[in-house]
Each structure stands twice: as structure tokens, then as C-alpha cells.
Design an enzyme around this catalytic site. Structure first.
Site, mmCIF file in Angstrom:
data_model
loop_
_atom_site.group_PDB
_atom_site.id
_atom_site.type_symbol
_atom_site.label_atom_id
_atom_site.label_comp_id
_atom_site.label_asym_id
_atom_site.label_seq_id
_atom_site.Cartn_x
_atom_site.Cartn_y
_atom_site.Cartn_z
ATOM 1 N N ILE A 123 0.944 -1.282 0.102
ATOM 2 C CA ILE A 123 -0.007 0.070 0.010
ATOM 3 C C ILE A 123 0.899 1.179 -0.052
ATOM 4 O O ILE A 123 1.513 1.338 0.939
ATOM 5 C CB ILE A 123 -0.923 -0.012 1.116
ATOM 6 C CG1 ILE A 123 -1.773 -1.290 1.148
ATOM 7 C CG2 ILE A 123 -1.981 1.232 1.307
ATOM 8 C CD1 ILE A 123 -2.692 -1.553 2.449
ATOM 9 N N CYS A 175 4.718 -2.396 3.011
ATOM 10 C CA CYS A 175 5.041 -3.780 2.082
ATOM 11 C C CYS A 175 4.028 -4.568 2.349
ATOM 12 O O CYS A 175 3.542 -4.787 3.372
ATOM 13 C CB CYS A 175 6.408 -4.362 2.450
ATOM 14 S SG CYS A 175 7.743 -3.298 1.940
ATOM 15 N N GLU A 181 4.231 -7.691 2.972
ATOM 16 C CA GLU A 181 4.445 -8.574 3.982
ATOM 17 C C GLU A 181 4.001 -8.271 5.329
ATOM 18 O O GLU A 181 3.492 -8.821 6.194
ATOM 19 C CB GLU A 181 6.101 -8.900 4.165
ATOM 20 C CG GLU A 181 6.690 -9.650 2.985
ATOM 21 C CD GLU A 181 7.250 -8.648 1.881
ATOM 22 O OE1 GLU A 181 6.403 -7.663 1.682
ATOM 23 O OE2 GLU A 181 8.204 -8.892 1.374
HETATM 24 N N1 THU Z 1 7.446 -4.160 -1.613
HETATM 25 C C1 THU Z 1 6.809 -4.985 -0.829
HETATM 26 O O1 THU Z 1 5.752 -4.820 -0.801
HETATM 27 N N2 THU Z 1 7.692 -5.976 -0.422
HETATM 28 C C2 THU Z 1 8.990 -6.218 -0.624
HETATM 29 O O2 THU Z 1 9.492 -6.825 -0.032
HETATM 30 C C3 THU Z 1 9.792 -5.195 -1.192
HETATM 31 C C4 THU Z 1 9.035 -3.921 -1.884
HETATM 32 C C5 THU Z 1 6.952 -2.771 -2.245
HETATM 33 C C6 THU Z 1 7.094 -1.440 -1.673
HETATM 34 C C7 THU Z 1 6.754 -0.502 -2.633
HETATM 35 O O3 THU Z 1 5.407 -0.429 -2.675
HETATM 36 C C8 THU Z 1 7.458 -1.343 -4.159
HETATM 37 O O4 THU Z 1 7.185 -2.756 -3.497
HETATM 38 C C9 THU Z 1 8.378 -0.987 -4.472
HETATM 39 O O5 THU Z 1 9.586 -0.746 -3.781
#
Ligand code: THU
Length: 135
Positions: free
Chosen positions: A47, A57, A59
Site C-alpha cells: 500500500i 510492504c 509482508e
Molecule cells: N515492496 C513490498 O511490498 N515488499 C517487499 O518485500 C519489497 C518492496 C513494495 C514496496 C513498494 O510499494 C514497492 O514494492 C517498490 O519498492
């Protein structure tokens, strides 16, 4: 250990979550599916915020959903990214997962292969609760 059949179920949840990710700034949609010890699955997507540093993130969304529903025992989290490559959890997610599930397995896919890695391998010599003692 999560069975192959269970991995397929986690994959489906992670891909479903990824579809509804809020990633309009980066375009990088991530999905996660967290498996509790009693067999429940909590999914999460990233989000993003216009104030980019506030982005959460996938996770951490999955983990906080589960924790806020009273779940405290976790066995695995499967993560999917938007490209044909593994999407390992960022440092902040590793830390939060370690705080609540130090023995969890991180399951990753590049769209073809599946890789399962213990979090302890991704975050060796982790900062943790016991290090907070100041005396
Ligand atoms: N992102 C995640 O949701 N999980 C991760 O482990 C790495 C990065 C997201 C954060 C952001 O919205 C996009 O990926 C780019 O960094």
C-alpha cells in the site's frame, strides 16, 4: 515445513492479493500470504503513499492483519512480485517478521521455481528483544 499442496494454496492467496495492490507510484505490485500454525492464511498487498516513505510492504500488511486478529504463531510467508524474479523481503519486513516469527520460512517464486529460505538466513545476527536490556 509447508507441503507442496499448501504452497499452491499460498500462491493463489498471494497472487489474489497482488492483483489489488495499491502501487500507483512504483507500479511494483507485491502479494504475500502468511500461514499461521493453525492453518489460517492472511494475505497482504503493498500500500503506497504519496509520501513515499509511508508505504507499507505486502509482508507487513499480512503480518499486521494476522497479529491484529490475535494470531501469534506463524510457519511461513510466501511472497510474489510483478517480474519473473524472486521478490525477497526488504530489511524492514525482515526485522518485523523476526520480531514476531523468528523461525518462519520465507517462500519465494520467480514464476517458475519455488525457493524456501529460513528467515534466520536472511537476517543473521538480528537485533531482537533480548538486546533491549540496558543494564
Ligand atoms: N515492496 C513490498 O511490498 N515488499 C517487499 O518485500 C519489497 C518492496 C513494495 C514496496 C513498494 O510499494 C514497492 O514494492 C517498490 O519498492
Amino acid at each position: 515445513m509447508v507441503s507442496k499442496k499448501q504452497i499452491q494454496v499460498l500462491l493463489q492467496h498471494a497472487y489474489d492479493a497482488q492483483k489489488i495492490a495499491h502501487a500507483k507510484y512504483s507500479g511494483f505490485k507485491v502479494g504475500a500470504a502468511l500461514q499461521t500454525r493453525d492453518g489460517e492464511i492472511f494475505s497482504g498487498c503493498n500500500i503506497e503513499s504519496s509520501s513515499l516513505g509511508l508505504t507499507i510492504c505486502a509482508e507487513r500488511v499480512a503480518l499486521t492483519k494476522a497479529l491484529s486478529e490475535g494470531k501469534t504463531k506463524f510457519v511461513a510467508i510466501l511472497i510474489v512480485g510483478p517480474v519473473k524474479d524472486y521478490c525477497p523481503p526488504c530489511g524492514a519486513c525482515r526485522q518485523l517478521l523476526y520480531d514476531y516469527a523468528p523461525n518462519i520460512d520465507i517462500i519465494l517464486t520467480d514464476g517458475k521455481n519455488i525457493k524456501s529460505v529460513p528467515l534466520s538466513e536472511l537476517l543473521p545476527f538480528a537485533f531482537e528483544e533480548t538486546k533491549l536490556r540496558i543494564k
